[in-house]
Design an enzyme around this catalytic site. Structure first.
Site, PDB file in Angstrom:
ATOM      1  CB  THR A  92      -0.931   0.021   1.235  1.00 24.79           C
ATOM      2  OG1 THR A  92      -0.130  -0.177   2.415  1.00 24.79           O
ATOM      3  CG2 THR A  92      -2.000  -1.049   1.162  1.00 24.79           C
ATOM      4  CE  LYS A 216       1.628  -0.871  10.668  1.00 24.09           C
ATOM      5  NZ  LYS A 216       2.792  -1.534  11.240  1.00 24.09           N
ATOM      6  CG  ASN A 220       3.861   2.458  11.749  1.00 21.96           C
ATOM      7  OD1 ASN A 220       4.347   1.804  12.667  1.00 21.96           O
ATOM      8  ND2 ASN A 220       3.812   2.009  10.516  1.00 21.96           N
ATOM      9  CB  CYS A 272       6.535   1.238   7.575  1.00 26.92           C
ATOM     10  SG  CYS A 272       6.386  -0.432   6.888  1.00 26.92           S
TER      11      CYS A 272
HETATM   12  N1  LIG Z   1       7.696  -4.180   5.431  1.00 24.71           N
HETATM   13  C1  LIG Z   1       7.292  -4.234   6.690  1.00 24.71           C
HETATM   14  O1  LIG Z   1       8.095  -4.364   7.605  1.00 24.71           O
HETATM   15  C2  LIG Z   1       5.833  -4.100   7.038  1.00 24.71           C
HETATM   16  C3  LIG Z   1       5.444  -4.245   8.373  1.00 24.71           C
HETATM   17  C4  LIG Z   1       4.101  -4.098   8.707  1.00 24.71           C
HETATM   18  C5  LIG Z   1       3.169  -3.780   7.735  1.00 24.71           C
HETATM   19  N2  LIG Z   1       3.583  -3.620   6.443  1.00 24.71           N
HETATM   20  C6  LIG Z   1       2.563  -3.333   5.435  1.00 24.71           C
HETATM   21  O2  LIG Z   1       2.406  -4.532   4.682  1.00 24.71           O
HETATM   22  C7  LIG Z   1       2.094  -4.248   3.331  1.00 24.71           C
HETATM   23  C8  LIG Z   1       3.130  -4.895   2.425  1.00 24.71           C
HETATM   24  O3  LIG Z   1       4.371  -4.282   2.674  1.00 24.71           O
HETATM   25  P1  LIG Z   1       5.733  -4.918   2.131  1.00 24.71           P
HETATM   26  O4  LIG Z   1       6.818  -4.140   2.751  1.00 24.71           O
HETATM   27  O5  LIG Z   1       5.700  -6.392   2.297  1.00 24.71           O
HETATM   28  O6  LIG Z   1       5.621  -4.543   0.564  1.00 24.71           O
HETATM   29  P2  LIG Z   1       6.384  -5.213  -0.660  1.00 24.71           P
HETATM   30  O7  LIG Z   1       6.327  -4.233  -1.759  1.00 24.71           O
HETATM   31  O8  LIG Z   1       7.697  -5.772  -0.212  1.00 24.71           O
HETATM   32  O9  LIG Z   1       5.483  -6.471  -1.035  1.00 24.71           O
HETATM   33  C9  LIG Z   1       4.204  -6.377  -1.634  1.00 24.71           C
HETATM   34  C10 LIG Z   1       4.016  -7.588  -2.544  1.00 24.71           C
HETATM   35  O10 LIG Z   1       2.683  -7.616  -3.045  1.00 24.71           O
HETATM   36  C11 LIG Z   1       2.733  -8.138  -4.374  1.00 24.71           C
HETATM   37  N3  LIG Z   1       1.487  -7.830  -5.090  1.00 24.71           N
HETATM   38  C12 LIG Z   1       1.106  -6.642  -5.632  1.00 24.71           C
HETATM   39  N4  LIG Z   1      -0.099  -6.772  -6.195  1.00 24.71           N
HETATM   40  C13 LIG Z   1      -0.489  -8.046  -5.999  1.00 24.71           C
HETATM   41  C14 LIG Z   1      -1.674  -8.781  -6.324  1.00 24.71           C
HETATM   42  N5  LIG Z   1      -2.685  -8.217  -6.961  1.00 24.71           N
HETATM   43  N6  LIG Z   1      -1.745 -10.084  -5.972  1.00 24.71           N
HETATM   44  C15 LIG Z   1      -0.707 -10.670  -5.307  1.00 24.71           C
HETATM   45  N7  LIG Z   1       0.413 -10.028  -4.970  1.00 24.71           N
HETATM   46  C16 LIG Z   1       0.520  -8.742  -5.298  1.00 24.71           C
HETATM   47  C17 LIG Z   1       3.973  -7.473  -4.957  1.00 24.71           C
HETATM   48  O11 LIG Z   1       4.427  -8.153  -6.119  1.00 24.71           O
HETATM   49  C18 LIG Z   1       4.932  -7.573  -3.785  1.00 24.71           C
HETATM   50  O12 LIG Z   1       5.711  -8.756  -3.810  1.00 24.71           O
HETATM   51  C19 LIG Z   1       2.042  -2.722   3.251  1.00 24.71           C
HETATM   52  O13 LIG Z   1       0.722  -2.319   3.482  1.00 24.71           O
HETATM   53  C20 LIG Z   1       2.923  -2.281   4.403  1.00 24.71           C
HETATM   54  O14 LIG Z   1       2.605  -0.989   4.853  1.00 24.71           O
HETATM   55  C21 LIG Z   1       4.885  -3.797   6.068  1.00 24.71           C
HETATM   56  O1  LIG Z   2      15.279   5.818  17.772  1.00 29.58           O
HETATM   57  C1  LIG Z   2      15.125   5.638  16.558  1.00 29.58           C
HETATM   58  C2  LIG Z   2      14.512   4.499  16.025  1.00 29.58           C
HETATM   59  C3  LIG Z   2      14.362   4.379  14.649  1.00 29.58           C
HETATM   60  N1  LIG Z   2      14.827   5.357  13.836  1.00 29.58           N
HETATM   61  C4  LIG Z   2      14.629   5.241  12.367  1.00 29.58           C
HETATM   62  O2  LIG Z   2      13.257   4.974  12.123  1.00 29.58           O
HETATM   63  C5  LIG Z   2      13.099   4.213  10.944  1.00 29.58           C
HETATM   64  C6  LIG Z   2      12.157   3.066  11.177  1.00 29.58           C
HETATM   65  O3  LIG Z   2      12.768   2.105  12.015  1.00 29.58           O
HETATM   66  P1  LIG Z   2      11.947   0.807  12.511  1.00 29.58           P
HETATM   67  O4  LIG Z   2      10.670   1.237  13.078  1.00 29.58           O
HETATM   68  O5  LIG Z   2      12.842  -0.003  13.335  1.00 29.58           O
HETATM   69  O6  LIG Z   2      11.740   0.069  11.116  1.00 29.58           O
HETATM   70  P2  LIG Z   2      10.520  -0.530  10.297  1.00 29.58           P
HETATM   71  O7  LIG Z   2      10.931  -1.903   9.904  1.00 29.58           O
HETATM   72  O8  LIG Z   2      10.159   0.480   9.258  1.00 29.58           O
HETATM   73  O9  LIG Z   2       9.288  -0.719  11.311  1.00 29.58           O
HETATM   74  C7  LIG Z   2       8.257   0.236  11.512  1.00 29.58           C
HETATM   75  O10 LIG Z   2       7.290   0.163  10.488  1.00 29.58           O
HETATM   76  C8  LIG Z   2       6.696  -1.152  10.349  1.00 29.58           C
HETATM   77  C9  LIG Z   2       5.771  -1.112   9.153  1.00 29.58           C
HETATM   78  O11 LIG Z   2       4.568  -0.458   9.435  1.00 29.58           O
HETATM   79  C10 LIG Z   2       5.971  -1.493  11.636  1.00 29.58           C
HETATM   80  O12 LIG Z   2       5.356  -2.771  11.507  1.00 29.58           O
HETATM   81  C11 LIG Z   2       6.961  -1.464  12.797  1.00 29.58           C
HETATM   82  O13 LIG Z   2       6.272  -1.740  14.018  1.00 29.58           O
HETATM   83  C12 LIG Z   2       7.606  -0.085  12.851  1.00 29.58           C
HETATM   84  O14 LIG Z   2       8.600  -0.060  13.880  1.00 29.58           O
HETATM   85  C13 LIG Z   2      14.512   3.815  10.497  1.00 29.58           C
HETATM   86  O15 LIG Z   2      14.907   4.661   9.431  1.00 29.58           O
HETATM   87  C14 LIG Z   2      15.365   4.074  11.732  1.00 29.58           C
HETATM   88  O16 LIG Z   2      16.678   4.426  11.381  1.00 29.58           O
HETATM   89  C15 LIG Z   2      15.435   6.487  14.350  1.00 29.58           C
HETATM   90  O17 LIG Z   2      15.847   7.393  13.617  1.00 29.58           O
HETATM   91  N2  LIG Z   2      15.583   6.597  15.714  1.00 29.58           N
END
Ligand SMILES: NC(=O)c1ccc[n+]([C@@H]2O[C@H](COP(=O)([O-])OP(=O)(O)OC[C@H]3O[C@@H](n4cnc5c(N)ncnc54)[C@H](O)[C@@H]3O)[C@@H](O)[C@H]2O)c1
Ligand SMILES: O=c1ccn([C@@H]2O[C@H](COP(=O)(O)OP(=O)(O)O[C@H]3O[C@H](CO)[C@@H](O)[C@H](O)[C@H]3O)[C@@H](O)[C@H]2O)c(=O)[nH]1
Length: 445
Positions: A92, A216, A220, A272
């Site tokens: 997203t 959520k 964030n 994110c």
């Molecule tokens: N990356 C994280 O740490 C994290 C953590 C929590 C929540 N989220 C949320 O999870 C969601 C996914 O994030 P991400 O980082 O994994 O993104 P990403 O871009 O790494 O992965 C998304 C995947 O979805 C696939 N996709 C797109 N359209 C599709 C369809 N119609 N059918 C099947 N697959 C399809 C893409 O090819 C891609 O592999 C987002 O909403 C993000 O905000 C991500």
């Molecule tokens: O004290 C701090 C902590 C983090 N960061 C920065 O903040 C960003 C995000 O860090 P972090 O939150 O650890 O990474 P994400 O993997 O993006 O995780 C966040 O975003 C995800 C996607 O929504 C959520 O699921 C997680 O809970 C949330 O922590 C990075 O650029 C870090 O360098 C700082 O600058 N200072």
């Protein structure tokens, strides 16, 4: 006693979130089928290779491919026939034309899946979405599913951090599930899928759909606000002559404040926090409550100013102009232990400095390939020492352990000038200054 039949699970979208979720659900003992529209990703996952860097994930993936509990496909029909519970984990991202979330992929996934659901099923959204999305998605499923289909939609946001994805998925701080009024099966399905975590005492919270979506984005928003708060204190410290690291430490001893996410420096990036706070503001605007979140505009602005300030400090160290200068950048990923470069503060700074006329060489232990693809204009090196060769200033912008542990004497042999900007407050200033370096950091004298 007859063993209870366990749900079969599908995970739709196998990026950072989905691949981790699919592998971990299999690790918990479920039969899992992951689906993506990206055939390269599916081929890679099917052969046991994680197409991104996530510590520990490849082992979980390989183990569960080998024991037969985990498979991958690009075929929605296979998924619809196989699973009772479908997790939607597609991206997203921020829209190209506004700050709002782009729901194209969520809608496409639902449009592809719903018409095929001719057996009882539960669809659980995990993607991060604007509040109100789930109710619209539920109506879309009701429209598209075959007549009489017993399909229910819930929303269970994901809180994993990249770099800790496996641990956070197997042992999350909490599990939240949003269900519509009158929902019969969403809560039961999530309780079954989360049984082992619930038994470990992990809080399991059931809410309405809107609250789950809001948990959520508000989590964030809070985390981003905490980082920008301490970075605002860094801005003040810089002009007042205070030390924000000592300030943050003193604040952290107050239990009500705590020390986590109080790390001052170059600020937050990634796939994110930046896009989620912007999408949250855009949604508040649509709902007519824009003033409630106007502070997030400031959170975003403080975060962007840290990047500009880092560039200014470096420019100051080399006499006021980057034109024709040689600059080394340590770090490309948005944070250590990840190869994710989405909205990476390090690469943003590197490419701005390059556009100002410097020859910039970047090194990162894991994100080089991704960085090169996104920023072919920058120079790249395959080691830290190679990157700093002839540098007139070194910028540490992602705090990988390798950089934290860097030996100032080793680097000194390579650089032209012993000047370093510590954008992550990762180094000991006294140690570096004692080795003859001009050391500058954000928020410290
Ligand atoms: N990356 C994280 O740490 C994290 C953590 C929590 C929540 N989220 C949320 O999870 C969601 C996914 O994030 P991400 O980082 O994994 O993104 P990403 O871009 O790494 O992965 C998304 C995947 O979805 C696939 N996709 C797109 N359209 C599709 C369809 N119609 N059918 C099947 N697959 C399809 C893409 O090819 C891609 O592999 C987002 O909403 C993000 O905000 C991500
Ligand atoms: O004290 C701090 C902590 C983090 N960061 C920065 O903040 C960003 C995000 O860090 P972090 O939150 O650890 O990474 P994400 O993997 O993006 O995780 C966040 O975003 C995800 C996607 O929504 C959520 O699921 C997680 O809970 C949330 O922590 C990075 O650029 C870090 O360098 C700082 O600058 N200072």
């Amino acid at each position: 006693m007859v063993a209870q039949q366990r749900s079969k699970i599908s995970v739709i979208g196998t990026g950072y979130l989905g691949a981790t979720h699919a592998a971990c659900m299999a690790e918990l003992g479920f039969e899992v089928l992951g689906l993506d529209v990206d055939t390269v990703k599916i081929d890679s996952l099917s052969s046991g290779r994680v197409p991104f860097y996530e510590p520990g994930l490849e082992e979980v993936l390989s183990r569960n491919l080998a024991n037969g509990r985990l498979r991958f496909t690009t075929d929605y029909r296979e998924v619809a026939e196989f699973a009772d519970v479908h997790f939607i984990c597609v991206g997203t991202p921020q829209r190209a034309d506004s700050n709002a979330a782009d729901l194209t992929y969520v809608n496409a996934a639902i449009d592809a899946l719903a018409p095929l659901l001719d057996r009882p099923a539960v669809v659980i959204g995990k993607s991060t979405v604007p509040v109100g999305t789930a109710a619209v998605a539920a109506a879309r499923i009701a429209d598209l599913a075959p007549a009489g289909a017993q399909v229910e939609l819930g929303w269970s946001p994901e809180f994993l951090r990249e770099g800790f994805g496996v641990e956070d998925t197997l042992r999350p701080n909490r599990i939240v599930i949003g269900a519509a009024p009158g929902s019969q099966r969403v809560e039961a399905a999530m309780r079954e899928v989360s049984r082992q975590q619930i038994e470990q005492g992990i809080p399991f919270l059931v809410t309405d759909l809107q609250t789950a979506e809001l948990v959520k984005v508000s989590a964030n928003a809070f985390l981003a606000t905490k980082i920008s708060f301490i970075n605002a204190m860094a801005e003040v410290s810089e002009v007042a002559g205070a030390d924000v690291i000592k300030l943050a430490k003193a604040l952290s001893y107050d239990d009500r404040i705590g020390g986590k996410f109080l790390g001052p420096g170059l600020g937050f990036g990634g796939g994110c926090l930046p896009k989620d706070i912007r999408a949250f503001m855009a949604r508040a605007d649509e709902l007519g409550v824009e003033p409630a979140l106007s502070f997030l505009r400031e959170v975003d602005a403080i975060n962007q100013r840290r990047r500009a300030r880092t560039i200014d400090i470096a420019r100051g160290l080399i006499g006021g102009s980057f034109a024709g200068r040689t600059v080394a950048v340590l770090g490309a990923a948005f944070k250590p232990n990840s190869d994710d470069i989405r909205d990476s503060p390090a690469l943003d700074v590197a490419s701005t400095i390059s556009s100002l006329g410097a020859a910039v060489t970047v090194y990162d232990p894991e994100a080089l390939e991704n960085a090169r693809r996104a920023h072919p204009d920058l120079g790249y090196a395959h080691s830290m020492l190679e990157a700093v060769r002839d540098a007139e200033v070194v910028l540490l912008l992602t705090e990988w352990a390798e950089f934290r542990d860097a030996d100032p004497d080793e680097l000194a042999k390579m650089v032209r000038e012993r000047k370093i900007v510590d954008g992550r407050n990762a180094l000991d200033p006294e140690h570096w200054r004692a080795r003859g370096w001009t050391y500058r950091a954000l928020g410290r004298p």
